[in-house]
Design an enzyme around this catalytic site. Structure first.
Site, mmCIF file in Angstrom:
data_model
loop_
_atom_site.group_PDB
_atom_site.id
_atom_site.type_symbol
_atom_site.label_atom_id
_atom_site.label_comp_id
_atom_site.label_asym_id
_atom_site.label_seq_id
_atom_site.Cartn_x
_atom_site.Cartn_y
_atom_site.Cartn_z
ATOM 1 C CD GLU A 296 -2.987 -0.907 2.358
ATOM 2 O OE1 GLU A 296 -2.773 -0.399 2.986
ATOM 3 O OE2 GLU A 296 -3.956 -1.896 2.285
ATOM 4 C CD GLU B 241 -3.604 -6.168 4.170
ATOM 5 O OE1 GLU B 241 -4.624 -5.202 4.431
ATOM 6 O OE2 GLU B 241 -2.606 -5.856 3.799
HETATM 7 C C1 FCB Z 1 -4.561 -2.313 5.419
HETATM 8 C C2 FCB Z 1 -3.314 -2.587 6.022
HETATM 9 C C3 FCB Z 1 -3.341 -3.780 6.966
HETATM 10 C C4 FCB Z 1 -4.403 -3.496 7.817
HETATM 11 C C5 FCB Z 1 -5.628 -3.216 7.205
HETATM 12 C C6 FCB Z 1 -6.844 -3.199 8.165
HETATM 13 O O1 FCB Z 1 -4.705 -1.003 4.848
HETATM 14 O O2 FCB Z 1 -2.484 -3.063 4.956
HETATM 15 O O3 FCB Z 1 -1.947 -3.504 7.650
HETATM 16 O O4 FCB Z 1 -4.288 -2.648 8.940
HETATM 17 O O5 FCB Z 1 -5.585 -2.322 6.496
#
Ligand code: FCB
Length: 459
Positions: free
Chosen positions: A176, A356
């Site tokens: 990110e 994620e």
């Molecule tokens: C993302 C992050 C991860 C976590 C999630 C909820 O932005 O990569 O580390 O905090 O959000």
């Protein structure tokens, strides 16, 4: 492990390509703790947490889930879930305390043990090199705003690939970059807490450049792992059909998505965003953009919600009047289908993984049971959304839940719980939530379904 809880949420009925991988994800700073153990240096998050008021509950990552000491128990949990992939990150300051110069053998050995422990359990290690925890010593020299950090990162990446590359099938350079650039250097709500748009734009460029140069260097040294980057992406919708809202949504899409996807896949920054940035646009040297668009093997997509933009004010993640997670993020699974299909149409992405996806919910543990049906429903609906994108041709090859464990949720501290495994921070006891049981049973169901299909195919 507590008694299995019957799944009350139906399994999504999706048709996935052969070899589709299923996983869970974590990051070093959020779970490891042991911040001064075995020679680890400070990261910018250690420093940031010492500033009063920046972490909601005043906490820090010094102990977190104590995963540094409990990694075997945690790997057993991962194996119990039946996933095939575990995404975790290496803490740069644990393996190179100052971010340049001497390597810390004790830190390197921790990741040796982790990787070997995963392989022994039949789980593929999926490694992120930078999940935000830049060595504080590099921040003292300007951090990601300083172009010299780019080469320090490339050296770090080369050393990690030389040490672990024979055992890890996939390496992510950065997690990110938008968050590190914008939340870290423009709004300043994340480490290192700088508020300067021009600096943020330069940081974003240096992150992308270090990604491209690292990919090039790893290929040159014969690294066999697949290489990629992870972006946080969302569809950006206008708050209304008004032209001003639509124009704003288009620009915010440029800053969130096209600012990263265009250089990575087309070798250029988007003109509309450059025009708006004016003097804040980054200094780009000859050859930088060619380096950034070095071919990669996969794009990691982190998806939580959509964005809603209006003519004035920042874009929002809760403007649509739909149910929200405990973070205040709108639950919008159809946005994941929309996003994946759009990426597939607009860019030559060969493979995408959901690196994620998950939700924070106000869990309650009662008699050792966490009935997190809200999270379970969130996962089921988002997995179905991935299936819908695949049905429309998007080349999605895997899905990972954020997160394995409740953990240090950055500026929210320990107040927000994303885990499918509950962590009692007093005793460090782990308890599988209903969502973990559901995920495990869903993966079992998929395996049984494909075994039955194999049998049928063989007649
Ligand atoms: C993302 C992050 C991860 C976590 C999630 C909820 O932005 O990569 O580390 O905090 O959000």
């Amino acid at each position: 492990m507590t008694a299995p809880i019957a799944p009350r949420i139906p399994f999504p009925d999706c048709h996935l390509p052969a070899g589709f991988s299923w996983g869970v994800a974590t990051s070093a700073f959020q779970i490891e703790g042991a911040h001064r153990t075995d020679g680890r240096g400070d990261s910018i998050w250690d420093t940031f947490c010492t500033q009063p008021g920046v972490i909601a509950d005043g906490s820090d990552g010094s102990v977190a889930c104590d995963h540094y000491h409990r990694w075997q128990e945690d790997l057993d949990l991962i194996a119990l879930l039946g996933v095939d992939t575990y995404r975790f990150s290496i803490a740069w300051p644990r393996v190179q305390p100052d971010g340049q110069g001497a390597w810390n053998e004790a830190g390197l050995q921790f990741y040796d043990r982790l990787i070997d422990g995963l392989i022994a359990r039949g789980i593929r290690p999926f490694v992120t090199l930078n999940h935000w925890d830049l060595p504080a010593a590099l921040q003292a020299q300007g951090g990601w705003a300083n172009r010299s950090t780019v080469m320090h990162f490339v050296d770090y990446a080369k050393t990690m690939a030389a040490r672990f590359g024979d055992r890890v099938p996939a390496i992510v350079t950065h997690n990110e970059p938008w968050v590190m650039a914008v939340l870290g250097h423009e709004t300043g709500i994340f480490a290192p807490g700088i508020q300067d748009r021009k600096v943020a734009c330069q940081v974003a460029h240096h992150l992308l450049l270090s990604h491209g140069l690292a990919v090039r260097a790893l290929r040159a040294q014969g690294c066999q792992a697949s290489l990629g980057i992870v972006l946080n992406l969302s569809p950006m919708h206008p708050a209304s059909p008004l032209a001003a809202d639509q124009a704003r949504a288009q620009l915010e899409d440029g800053r969130l998505l096209r600012w990263y996807m265009d250089p990575l896949y087309r070798g250029s920054y988007p003109d509309d965003v450059l025009a708006v940035l004016g003097d804040d646009a980054p200094a780009v040297h000859a050859g930088d953009l060619e380096a950034i668009c070095a071919p990669i093997d996969f794009l990691g997509v982190n998806y939580y919600t959509r964005g809603v933009a209006q003519a004035s004010g920042p874009w929002d993640v809760h403007a649509g009047g739909l149910p929200l997670t405990d973070m205040g993020w709108e639950i919008y699974p159809q946005g994941l289908t929309e996003l994946l299909v759009r990426l597939h149409h607009d860019y030559p992405v060969s493979a995408m993984l959901i690196t994620e996806n998950g939700g924070a919910f106000p869990d309650r543990i009662t008699d050792g049971v966490v009935q997190d049906l809200d999270r379970t429903r969130y996962l089921a609906d988002h997995i179905a959304a991935v299936g819908a994108a695949i049905a429309q041709g998007a080349p999605v090859t895997g899905y990972m839940v954020w997160s394995l464990l409740d953990n240090f949720e950055w500026a929210s501290g320990y107040a927000k719980r994303f885990g499918i495994v509950h962590v009692d921070y007093t005793t460090q006891q782990r308890t599988l939530k209903a969502s973990a049981h559901w995920y495990r049973q869903f993966l079992q169901h998929l395996r049984q379904r494909s075994a039955a299909a194999d049998l049928r195919a063989r007649g």
